[in-house]
Design an enzyme around this catalytic site. Sequence first.
Site: not given
Length: 414
Positions: A102, A142
Amino acid sequence: MNIFEGALQHLKKAARQIDLEDGILAQLEQPQRTIQLNFPIILDNGKVEIIRGYRVQYNNFLGPYKGGLRFHPNVDMDEVKALALWMMIKNALINVPFGGGKGGLEIDPKNLSEKELEKISKGFAKALAPNIGPLIDVPAPDVNTNSKIMDWMVEELNGRENYLASFTGKSIENGGSLGREEATGLGGVIVLEKLIEKLGFKKPLTVAIQGFGNVGSNIAKILDTRGFKVVAVSDVKGGIYNAGREGFNIDLVRECKLEKGLLAGCYCIGSVCDSAKKVDDGIISNEDLLELDVDILIPAAMENVITSKNAKNIKAKIVFEMANGPVSSEADGILNQKGILIVPDVLANSGGVTVSYFEWYQNIYKEKWDLKKVNSKLKEKMEKAFEEVWKISKDKKVDLRTAAYILALQRLNK
Ligand code: NAD
């Protein structure tokens, strides 16, 4: 407890239920690599600003690191580590050949012009370039990032072998997959339909959704077409509530949000109000939305919105985690004790990464799948993962989150 420590609690809880090889848990309790980077951009006013970014490459036992990039002022290393750990669990349980990763930038995109955003996206891709690639680490969108941003980033890697497969969530014209944009929402609905079948719940069921971005607006739209009553929706500035409970017409709400820029601005404006006409309809705060007496509560915005402070006030029968980490680990215990069923993020929102995997696969093998193929493969994967998690939960008498982590840990252990 900080967010990463909270994520570790769940990992350790599941690990206690199974026999892991020596040293496996110790390896999974920390990321393999954390990257903190700074790069300059020239703003529209001519000033130079240094942008701070992160990429956590949590674990690659099962394949290249995979996970989104977030643009948000609150991004920090602990948040990115937690999100990357959850990606490791999610990818293992949904059974795609990816590890967990991430990343994010500590910026507020709402204060930037499109030109500045493009420069920052390309600057981030350039700074990440030595550490990413189709077989190393594959980022995706995201919070506050989308296909346009992925297109800018992939452009920066143009010329490298298989460079299109370096990012997923791209636009269709630029190598993206059909169905990717709706995949997280659709995957969630597939799991929710299976769950209510197991529980014997009958439609229409009432739903409140916090967050109206990619995930929240898509799941709202799909639920609306499948006989659920979406009675409350919100974005960062607040939301609208249909007390009459016949549910909003989500198409109208989406149109209005596009026009007005915020959902609260959609209360009783033109046709949106006509879609839910009751005297006590109204504007609702994000906090109050969470405490509504509905069948299903779907947090689809940010992490830690249900905490030890408000968990006792939650009235929904099911908390369906479309956001990553919306329930703190303390609140998780309280909701479980209250008998509220929590469907964990790592299962509920794994449709997004599943279609990201299909996109990566199509890019590498130079294929173009039609929407029917994408959605039927998505359905197959989501239903299988749900059945596996459900069975573990029944066999071991554990909650669905622990069962999901057990399934992932078994694969990582192997
Ligand atoms: P997005 O940027 O498209 O939308 C975020 C939404 O949340 C917006 O409507 C925003 O107004 C709202 N919001 C932001 N802060 C809020 C707050 N404090 N209170 C209430 N609402 C708030 O982001 P997204 O892609 O929809 O992601 C939402 C969540 O889903 C995140 O937790 C993300 O990690 C997770 N997720 C996204 C994907 C994906 O495919 N995009 C996949 C899996 C999980």
